[in-house]
Write a protein that holds these residues in place. Structure first.
Motif: not given
Length: 207
Positions: A26-30, A57-66, A74-88
């Protein structure tokens, strides 16, 4: 969606600290409906990798999530494995920045001094996050802008409100990271949508 495309569409990063997987859809959609294209779930949130996976997954093609608050490789690898493409990150860690760059994902490290800014750029940062912005006057960024490469994108992060954006934009901020003034744990999606709209409107006025 890559960082250049997402940032050009909307130079605002939604910082969803405390988001739960149940709230994520719901938050992502909003946020995306309001115009946001960059979302980060800090890793000190409940089950952050699950939320990142849901949003990516939900916002693919519409937003960049990370992820935010990424402190080690190690956390960088975990985030990428979860589908994240933004490391802050809140800090300038060349190892974290380099790991993100090597994996082909965007890295937005936190910096405060000119020395940290140049170290981050040397390590491969995609853009810079001036943090905490609420502990610095916009004049500090203006001074840093005199020496930073002109093409470097700097986001002011920390305590940003719609009313405070103009001063930072005038000092050279290209974008903003938005935390508790946009989202707090348990905040209804409707309220997030209203605040998101206010930030987007202000950002457009400053463009």
């Amino acid at each position: 969606m890559n960082f250049d495309t997402a940032f050009a569409a909307c130079p605002l990063v939604a910082i969803l600290r405390g988001l739960t997987p149940a709230e994520a859809p719901a938050i992502g959609d909003a946020l995306v409906a309001a115009g946001f294209t960059l979302l980060e779930v800090p890793l000190n949130s409940p089950q952050p990798l699950d939320s990142i996976a849901i949003l990516a997954d939900r916002l693919a093609g519409r937003a960049m999530v990370g992820a935010g608050t990424v402190l080690n490789t190690g956390q960088v690898r975990d985030v990428i494995a979860a589908g994240g493409t933004l490391i802050v990150s809140p800090n300038t860690d060349p190892a974290v920045i380099g790991a993100a760059a090597a994996a082909g994902v965007a890295s937005l490290p936190g910096y405060y001094t000119a020395s940290e800014a140049f170290s981050a750029l040397a390590a491969g940062a995609t853009a810079l996050k001036l943090f905490p912005a609420d502990a610095a006057p916009p004049a500090m960024l203006k001074a840093q802008r005199a020496v930073l490469p002109g093409q470097v994108r700097v986001l002011a992060v920390g305590g940003i409100t719609p009313g405070g954006m103009a001063a930072w934009r005038g000092a050279g901020a290209d974008g903003f990271g938005l935390g508790s003034h946009l989202y707090k744990p348990g905040k209804p999606a409707e309220a997030v949508a209203a605040d998101a709209a206010a930030f987007i409107s202000t950002c457009k006025d400053l463009a």
